[in-house]
Write a protein that holds these residues in place. Structure first.
Motif, mmCIF file in Angstrom:
data_model
loop_
_atom_site.group_PDB
_atom_site.id
_atom_site.type_symbol
_atom_site.label_atom_id
_atom_site.label_comp_id
_atom_site.label_asym_id
_atom_site.label_seq_id
_atom_site.Cartn_x
_atom_site.Cartn_y
_atom_site.Cartn_z
ATOM 1 N N LYS A 364 -23.498 82.755 34.160
ATOM 2 C CA LYS A 364 -24.037 83.040 35.493
ATOM 3 C C LYS A 364 -23.053 82.698 36.613
ATOM 4 N N VAL A 365 -21.818 82.397 36.241
ATOM 5 C CA VAL A 365 -20.866 81.922 37.235
ATOM 6 C C VAL A 365 -20.397 83.036 38.156
ATOM 7 N N LYS A 366 -20.399 82.737 39.447
ATOM 8 C CA LYS A 366 -19.700 83.543 40.422
ATOM 9 C C LYS A 366 -18.448 82.742 40.789
ATOM 10 N N GLU A 367 -17.328 83.354 40.631
ATOM 11 C CA GLU A 367 -16.058 82.632 40.657
ATOM 12 C C GLU A 367 -15.861 81.742 41.877
ATOM 13 N N TYR A 368 -16.238 82.225 43.043
ATOM 14 C CA TYR A 368 -15.940 81.496 44.272
ATOM 15 C C TYR A 368 -17.155 80.832 44.911
ATOM 16 N N ASN A 369 -18.362 81.355 44.679
ATOM 17 C CA ASN A 369 -19.536 80.880 45.407
ATOM 18 C C ASN A 369 -19.995 79.491 45.014
ATOM 19 N N TRP A 370 -19.746 79.070 43.796
ATOM 20 C CA TRP A 370 -20.303 77.800 43.321
ATOM 21 C C TRP A 370 -19.779 76.611 44.109
ATOM 22 N N GLN A 371 -18.589 76.737 44.690
ATOM 23 C CA GLN A 371 -18.050 75.635 45.485
ATOM 24 C C GLN A 371 -18.896 75.370 46.727
ATOM 25 N N LEU A 372 -19.762 76.323 47.087
ATOM 26 C CA LEU A 372 -20.578 76.213 48.296
ATOM 27 C C LEU A 372 -21.950 75.617 48.034
ATOM 28 N N ILE A 373 -22.216 75.192 46.823
ATOM 29 C CA ILE A 373 -23.550 74.719 46.449
ATOM 30 C C ILE A 373 -24.081 73.600 47.349
ATOM 31 N N PRO A 374 -23.289 72.610 47.757
ATOM 32 C CA PRO A 374 -23.873 71.543 48.586
ATOM 33 C C PRO A 374 -24.224 71.986 50.000
ATOM 34 N N SER A 375 -23.705 73.125 50.432
ATOM 35 C CA SER A 375 -23.907 73.559 51.812
ATOM 36 C C SER A 375 -25.087 74.525 51.905
ATOM 37 N N LYS A 376 -25.352 75.008 53.125
ATOM 38 C CA LYS A 376 -26.374 76.022 53.336
ATOM 39 C C LYS A 376 -25.749 77.387 53.602
ATOM 40 N N MET A 377 -24.503 77.550 53.150
ATOM 41 C CA MET A 377 -23.820 78.825 53.350
ATOM 42 C C MET A 377 -24.348 79.899 52.411
ATOM 43 N N LEU A 378 -25.003 79.481 51.327
ATOM 44 C CA LEU A 378 -25.642 80.425 50.410
ATOM 45 C C LEU A 378 -27.110 80.582 50.796
ATOM 46 N N SER A 379 -27.668 81.759 50.595
ATOM 47 C CA SER A 379 -29.103 81.925 50.794
ATOM 48 C C SER A 379 -29.831 81.035 49.792
ATOM 49 N N PHE A 380 -31.076 80.665 50.125
ATOM 50 C CA PHE A 380 -31.805 79.753 49.240
ATOM 51 C C PHE A 380 -31.980 80.352 47.849
ATOM 52 N N ASN A 381 -32.311 81.621 47.754
ATOM 53 C CA ASN A 381 -32.535 82.243 46.451
ATOM 54 C C ASN A 381 -31.265 82.310 45.626
ATOM 55 N N THR A 382 -30.135 82.603 46.286
ATOM 56 C CA THR A 382 -28.851 82.616 45.556
ATOM 57 C C THR A 382 -28.516 81.222 45.087
ATOM 58 N N TRP A 383 -28.671 80.261 45.985
ATOM 59 C CA TRP A 383 -28.402 78.861 45.634
ATOM 60 C C TRP A 383 -29.282 78.422 44.471
ATOM 61 N N LEU A 384 -30.574 78.760 44.516
ATOM 62 C CA LEU A 384 -31.498 78.359 43.457
ATOM 63 C C LEU A 384 -31.096 78.970 42.119
ATOM 64 N N SER A 385 -30.605 80.194 42.130
ATOM 65 C CA SER A 385 -30.186 80.834 40.873
ATOM 66 C C SER A 385 -29.004 80.093 40.255
ATOM 67 N N TYR A 386 -28.152 79.487 41.090
ATOM 68 C CA TYR A 386 -27.043 78.693 40.567
ATOM 69 C C TYR A 386 -27.530 77.342 40.039
ATOM 70 N N ILE A 387 -28.439 76.708 40.812
ATOM 71 C CA ILE A 387 -28.937 75.385 40.441
ATOM 72 C C ILE A 387 -29.618 75.421 39.070
ATOM 73 N N LYS A 388 -30.289 76.509 38.766
ATOM 74 C CA LYS A 388 -30.969 76.639 37.477
ATOM 75 C C LYS A 388 -29.981 76.694 36.315
ATOM 76 N N ASN A 389 -28.703 76.877 36.606
ATOM 77 C CA ASN A 389 -27.678 76.958 35.567
ATOM 78 C C ASN A 389 -26.702 75.787 35.608
ATOM 79 N N ILE A 390 -27.139 74.715 36.259
ATOM 80 C CA ILE A 390 -26.352 73.481 36.319
ATOM 81 C C ILE A 390 -27.246 72.318 35.890
ATOM 82 N N LYS A 391 -26.685 71.396 35.133
ATOM 83 C CA LYS A 391 -27.390 70.158 34.790
ATOM 84 C C LYS A 391 -26.449 68.986 35.062
ATOM 85 N N VAL A 392 -26.996 67.954 35.694
ATOM 86 C CA VAL A 392 -26.219 66.754 35.992
ATOM 87 C C VAL A 392 -26.780 65.596 35.184
ATOM 88 N N SER A 393 -25.917 64.915 34.470
ATOM 89 C CA SER A 393 -26.363 63.795 33.641
ATOM 90 C C SER A 393 -26.721 62.594 34.499
#
Length: 589
Positions: A364-393
């Motif tokens: 599900k990786v988008k090459e450049y967008n994932w670096q923006l995850i902590p910010s609000k530069m991504l729309s909420f739905n786009t951001w949520l689609s990335y968060i569902k594919n990340i797990k933090v221990s």
């Protein structure tokens, strides 16, 4: 010093308690109650997350009833009428102003954040219930009922198996078995505040929380904080000779010229340059070429396939438990799964180095967008689609973080201290379930060449399968690198030297920054700063074990390699400042 009779209260827990008292005596519930920025652990139950929660003044029509006397006349035939009275109820409506809680937009369910890094520093009280404003992987999100968190819960490793090591001067740190412990509001409790006790006929826990592995025995460790409680079974195995082997392989000589790499001072100046780069600036791939052993200036290249998130924790995350740094020390691929070991800058050199592991679903990786995850530069739905594919221990022991490997179901970390100076203490292997990114098993093992006088501590290792490690040892006194195969059968380990190279490779004592076995071509790759060495492994008979096949010097602008990974024929490297994973191309077979 850790306390094992009474748990110490953290500043976060103390502040939360005081804030609760203040809130209870206050009549103004419209304002947020502020606390320290704390990590929240999500529970199994799912609740709605809202964009906002406000106490607003509303005008409502209120129905009122009044009674009044009303006279009436009763008439009779041929008689004068008689006046009487009766009570009549009148209904009226009037506008009344009152305050009501209003939720904002429904964003998503809290279950979507089950394996994310969740934090909070304020809450509001509605109907006697706390609603916390949460940050998820660094981004401010909204309000959720505190019942969404794991309240007063302890999650620890169920089984710990230690090698019998009469020369281990330290023992096993019981805190390593903690995934997390929470208070009554679901806030992460500092490990030092957890009361740990040991029940055993033969083993004891020291005042500093370590269990000795010098003699065989079993124990039950109990972890307690408030109402949170959990147990872990610990066993010191019986065979004191386990792990004793011999380093008898004749090293293969090389005719390398004197090769040196740049200094730590040069690296620091390079870090300053990259620190000024904004996430907005990284909208294209980096590509670096390498000169190989034959002098070919285009002997190989590396090219960006993934920019990591700039950070995965909220601004102001000052303590290490709360901060998920973008400083990656190690990486590993298995199919399309990428796992990284993330330690804050400078932490990798600490004896009890701890940090977080991060899992990415690269499908599900988008090459450049994932670096923006902590910010609000991504729309909420786009951001949520990335968060569902990340797990933090959870916050866990990682050692210096470069001995990372994975299989289909598990991630493995060989959590050794890179300043141990090759001591004879045991080495700690941690297994993490990919499904939850929580530790589910811990082993220790030892590898000695004949006796404790000649230990082999591995700072770099690669996982081949769930029962096999390949590990690298630099024998500096004999100017050679040794390759060891470590096999697990149940809870016991055996070690065998499977190759050696008669060279230091880099002459100015630079540290190894990555080690991996490429199964497709049966070769090892060893990374130093911006150098990559290719060595025959000889495990499948395709190459000569320990033979130098090639080396490559990459022009990275003094950005050092931080971890290597291989899956199938592919080879990957990691660079920091900014953190990015790159694919290696054009390396000849």
């Amino acid at each position: 010093m850790r306390r094992f009779a009474l748990g110490m209260m953290t500043s976060a827990a103390l502040m939360a308690g005081l804030a609760s008292q203040v809130q209870a005596s206050s009549k103004d519930y419209s304002k947020s109650t502020k606390t320290d920025l704390v990590t929240k652990i999500m529970g199994d139950k799912s609740y709605q997350v809202y964009s906002s929660l406000k106490l607003e003044e509303v005008t409502k029509k209120v129905k009122t009833k009044t009674k009044e006397k009303k006279k009436y006349t009763v008439k009779k035939k041929s008689k004068k009428g008689k006046t009487k009275y009766k009570w009549v109820t009148k209904t009226a409506y009037k506008n009344v102003k009152k305050k009501e809680w209003k939720f904002g937009k429904k964003l998503t369910a809290s279950a979507d954040f089950r394996y994310a890094h969740v934090q909070s520093k304020s809450y509001k009280v509605k109907g006697g219930k706390r609603y916390y404003y949460i940050y998820v992987d660094g981004r401010p999100v909204g309000y959720v009922n505190e019942k969404a968190f794991a309240l007063s819960k302890a999650n620890v490793v169920s089984q710990v198996s230690l090698v019998n090591n009469p020369s281990d001067s330290v023992g096993f740190n019981a805190e390593d078995a903690i995934n997390y412990v929470t208070d009554q509001h679901g806030s992460l409790v500092d490990n030092d505040s957890v009361e740990i006790s040991c029940k055993s006929a033969k083993l004891n826990i020291s005042d500093t929380g370590y269990v000795s592995s010098r003699k065989a025995g079993t124990a039950v460790l109990t972890f307690k904080y408030g109402k949170a409680k959990a147990t872990s079974k610990l066993k010191v195995r019986g065979d004191a000779k386990e792990g004793i082997s011999s380093a008898g392989v004749t090293p293969v000589k090389t005719d390398l010229p004197k090769i040196e790499t740049w200094s730590a001072r040069d690296r620091a100046s390079s870090h300053k340059h990259w620190a000024t780069k904004s996430a907005r600036d990284r909208a294209s791939s980096h590509k670096y070429w390498a000169t190989n052993m034959s002098g070919n200036a285009k002997g190989a290249d590396i090219e960006t396939i993934f920019y990591h998130p700039a950070v995965l924790s909220a601004p102001g995350s000052s303590n290490l438990e709360a901060k998920v740094s973008s400083a990656v020390q190690g990486i590993d691929f298995y199919d399309n799964d990428l796992v990284t070991s993330n330690l804050d800058l400078g932490q990798a050199d600490n004896w009890e180095a701890r940090g977080h592991m991060v899992y990415y679903n690269m499908r599900k990786v988008k090459e450049y967008n994932w670096q923006l995850i902590p910010s609000k530069m991504l729309s909420f739905n786009t951001w949520l689609s990335y968060i569902k594919n990340i797990k933090v221990s959870p916050y866990m022991k990682l050692g210096h973080g470069q001995s990372v490997g994975s299989t289909k179901k598990y991630v493995y970390v060989l959590a050794n201290w890179n300043r141990s100076n090759n001591w004879s203490n045991s080495q700690e292997l941690i297994r993490v379930k990919k499904s939850t990114m929580e530790i589910d098993k811990i082993w220790t093992f030892k590898v000695w060449n004949g006796s404790a006088k000649y230990p082999r501590i591995f700072l770099n290792a690669d996982v081949i399968d769930d029962n096999t490690l390949l590990a690298l040892f630099h024998n500096a006194s004999k100017h050679r690198y040794e390759y060891w195969k470590i096999s697990r059968n149940g809870d016991s380990f055996k070690a065998k030297e499977v190759g050696a190279t008669g060279s230091d490779l880099i002459s100015n004592s630079a540290e190894v920054q990555g080690f991996v076995w490429n199964s497709a071509y049966d070769v090892y790759y060893i990374a130093f700063n911006d150098y990559l060495f290719k060595i025959g492994a000889g495990l499948d008979g395709k190459t000569d074990a320990g033979k130098l096949l090639n080396y490559y010097k990459f022009d990275t602008g003094r950005r050092e390699f931080e971890g290597l990974s291989s899956y199938g024929p592919e080879l990957y490297v990691n660079l920091n400042h900014p953190t990015e994973t790159l694919k290696v191309n054009h390396i000849t077979k």
